[in-house]
Design a protein around this motif. Structure first.
Motif, PDB file in Angstrom:
ATOM      1  N   GLN A   7      61.624  33.964  50.762  1.00  0.00           N
ATOM      2  CA  GLN A   7      60.402  33.323  51.206  1.00  0.00           C
ATOM      3  C   GLN A   7      60.477  31.824  50.940  1.00  0.00           C
ATOM      4  O   GLN A   7      60.958  31.385  49.892  1.00  0.00           O
ATOM      5  CB  GLN A   7      59.195  33.904  50.473  1.00  0.00           C
TER       6      GLN A   7
ATOM      7  N   GLN B 100      48.107  30.730  36.652  1.00  0.00           N
ATOM      8  CA  GLN B 100      48.566  32.061  37.081  1.00  0.00           C
ATOM      9  C   GLN B 100      49.654  31.943  38.134  1.00  0.00           C
ATOM     10  O   GLN B 100      49.823  30.890  38.754  1.00  0.00           O
ATOM     11  CB  GLN B 100      47.396  32.851  37.661  1.00  0.00           C
ATOM     12  N   GLY B 101      50.356  33.043  38.343  1.00  0.00           N
ATOM     13  CA  GLY B 101      51.289  33.094  39.447  1.00  0.00           C
ATOM     14  C   GLY B 101      50.577  33.396  40.752  1.00  0.00           C
ATOM     15  O   GLY B 101      49.437  33.869  40.751  1.00  0.00           O
ATOM     16  N   PRO B 102      51.220  33.127  41.869  1.00  0.00           N
ATOM     17  CA  PRO B 102      50.596  33.434  43.163  1.00  0.00           C
ATOM     18  C   PRO B 102      50.373  34.927  43.340  1.00  0.00           C
ATOM     19  O   PRO B 102      51.159  35.747  42.850  1.00  0.00           O
ATOM     20  CB  PRO B 102      51.637  32.921  44.171  1.00  0.00           C
TER      21      PRO B 102
ATOM     22  N   LEU C 164      49.525  37.770  46.464  1.00  0.00           N
ATOM     23  CA  LEU C 164      49.519  37.928  47.918  1.00  0.00           C
ATOM     24  C   LEU C 164      48.128  38.304  48.423  1.00  0.00           C
ATOM     25  O   LEU C 164      47.488  39.234  47.918  1.00  0.00           O
ATOM     26  CB  LEU C 164      50.517  39.010  48.330  1.00  0.00           C
TER      27      LEU C 164
ATOM     28  N   PHE D 121      58.082  28.454  50.708  1.00  0.00           N
ATOM     29  CA  PHE D 121      56.682  28.133  50.472  1.00  0.00           C
ATOM     30  C   PHE D 121      56.317  26.731  50.940  1.00  0.00           C
ATOM     31  O   PHE D 121      57.114  25.785  50.832  1.00  0.00           O
ATOM     32  CB  PHE D 121      56.356  28.243  48.982  1.00  0.00           C
TER      33      PHE D 121
ATOM     34  N   GLY E  49      60.307  40.877  55.155  1.00  0.00           N
ATOM     35  CA  GLY E  49      59.610  40.890  53.878  1.00  0.00           C
ATOM     36  C   GLY E  49      60.206  41.777  52.803  1.00  0.00           C
ATOM     37  O   GLY E  49      59.546  42.081  51.829  1.00  0.00           O
ATOM     38  N   GLY E  50      61.440  42.192  52.954  1.00  0.00           N
ATOM     39  CA  GLY E  50      62.068  43.005  51.925  1.00  0.00           C
ATOM     40  C   GLY E  50      62.599  42.168  50.782  1.00  0.00           C
ATOM     41  O   GLY E  50      62.459  40.941  50.775  1.00  0.00           O
TER      42      GLY E  50
ATOM     43  N   LEU F  47      48.470  29.100  49.055  1.00  0.00           N
ATOM     44  CA  LEU F  47      49.846  28.859  49.455  1.00  0.00           C
ATOM     45  C   LEU F  47      50.199  29.678  50.690  1.00  0.00           C
ATOM     46  O   LEU F  47      49.812  30.841  50.799  1.00  0.00           O
ATOM     47  CB  LEU F  47      50.809  29.256  48.332  1.00  0.00           C
TER      48      LEU F  47
ATOM     49  N   GLN G 276      46.660  31.154  44.370  1.00  0.00           N
ATOM     50  CA  GLN G 276      47.169  30.825  43.041  1.00  0.00           C
ATOM     51  C   GLN G 276      46.056  30.202  42.208  1.00  0.00           C
ATOM     52  O   GLN G 276      45.651  29.054  42.441  1.00  0.00           O
ATOM     53  CB  GLN G 276      48.364  29.876  43.110  1.00  0.00           C
TER      54      GLN G 276
ATOM     55  N   TYR H 106      49.079  33.298  50.032  1.00  0.00           N
ATOM     56  CA  TYR H 106      48.918  33.610  48.615  1.00  0.00           C
ATOM     57  C   TYR H 106      47.760  32.804  48.036  1.00  0.00           C
ATOM     58  O   TYR H 106      47.476  31.687  48.463  1.00  0.00           O
ATOM     59  CB  TYR H 106      50.171  33.231  47.820  1.00  0.00           C
TER      60      TYR H 106
ATOM     61  N   ASP I  12      50.009  43.874  55.739  1.00  0.00           N
ATOM     62  CA  ASP I  12      49.485  44.121  54.392  1.00  0.00           C
ATOM     63  C   ASP I  12      48.340  43.154  54.141  1.00  0.00           C
ATOM     64  O   ASP I  12      48.572  41.978  53.867  1.00  0.00           O
ATOM     65  CB  ASP I  12      50.574  43.956  53.341  1.00  0.00           C
TER      66      ASP I  12
ATOM     67  N   SER J 160      45.755  44.347  52.064  1.00  0.00           N
ATOM     68  CA  SER J 160      45.020  45.135  51.085  1.00  0.00           C
ATOM     69  C   SER J 160      44.349  44.290  49.999  1.00  0.00           C
ATOM     70  O   SER J 160      43.382  44.731  49.386  1.00  0.00           O
ATOM     71  CB  SER J 160      45.958  46.159  50.428  1.00  0.00           C
ATOM     72  N   GLN J 161      44.863  43.087  49.739  1.00  0.00           N
ATOM     73  CA  GLN J 161      44.295  42.235  48.695  1.00  0.00           C
ATOM     74  C   GLN J 161      43.395  41.135  49.264  1.00  0.00           C
ATOM     75  O   GLN J 161      42.939  40.277  48.508  1.00  0.00           O
ATOM     76  CB  GLN J 161      45.423  41.598  47.869  1.00  0.00           C
TER      77      GLN J 161
END
Lengths: 116, 110
Positions: free
Chosen positions: A105, A41-43, A45, A107, A99-100, A91, A37, A35, A56, A58-59
């Motif tokens: 999770q 702001q919030g983290p 992904l 950290f 991951g559902g 992070l 951060q 992640y 994943d 994509s980001q």
């Protein structure tokens, strides 16, 4: 039981330099997350691995960021070259499932990157 | 698109007083909601989560949250705070991955 380990905790580099972050997840956890951060702001992904497969990304800004999780255990996130806007906390997290929403999770403490 | 909004960026409260940290969500589908806490210089830790069932969810460290569908809220509460509760609190939801709100910084005043 050891938690998620990240190193280094702090890193200061000059812009255009490369930088790498390392993460060792909790033993037995199949899924690993990176992640970003930003301050205040919030983290967000960047990438999620199930074992050694990135499921994943994509980001993840692929022009300068790369990640690997060889052998499906620890992972490295790299930035090359770093830009001023990359200053943030990176992070790492891991989870025992896939991951559902029921998969908790855990950290690590994060790596605080400062780009000058 | 789903989202969560944390209405306060900072909340000051006196020690041993009650506190409520507000979170509103927007969603038209299944709702999975979470509260995470981030203590200074530490990673995030799950406080509690709502997946289904009872709307009152109890978490660690004496925190609880209530899922309110009519008001689309998931506010976090604690009846009596301590100095050790000083931290940033994140409301989050799950939509193929966990999406975090911007956070609320809880300041405990002596």
């Amino acid at each position: 039981e050891a938690g998620v380990v990240q190193s280094p905790r702090y890193k200061i580099i000059e812009k255009k330099q490369p930088v790498a972050f390392w993460c060792n997840p909790i033993s037995g956890h199949n899924t690993l997350y990176w992640y970003l951060q930003n301050l205040g702001q919030g983290p967000e992904l960047l990438i999620r691995y199930e074992n050694e497969e990135a499921v994943d990304d994509s980001q993840l800004p692929k022009d300068r960021f790369s990640a690997e999780r060889l052998k499906g255990v620890d992972s490295t996130l790299k930035i090359q070259p770093a830009e001023l806007g990359d200053s943030a906390v990176y992070l790492c997290a891991s989870s025992p499932g896939t991951g559902g929403p029921t998969d908790t999770q855990y950290f690590g403490p994060g790596t605080r990157l400062t780009v000058l | 698109a789903q989202s969560v909004t944390q209405l306060d960026s900072q909340v000051p409260v006196f020690e041993e007083a009650p506190v409520e940290l507000r979170c509103n969500y927007s969603s038209s589908v299944s709702v999975y909601l979470f509260w995470y806490v981030q203590y200074p210089n530490q990673g995030l830790q799950l406080l509690l989560k709502y997946l289904s069932g009872s709307t009152l969810v109890k978490g660690i460290n004496g925190f609880e949250a209530e899922f309110n569908k009519s008001q689309t809220s998931f506010h976090l509460r604690k009846p009596s705070v301590h100095i050790s509760d000083t931290a940033e609190y994140f409301c989050a939801y799950f939509d193929d991955k966990i999406i975090f709100g911007k956070g609320t910084r809880l300041h405990i005043l002596p």
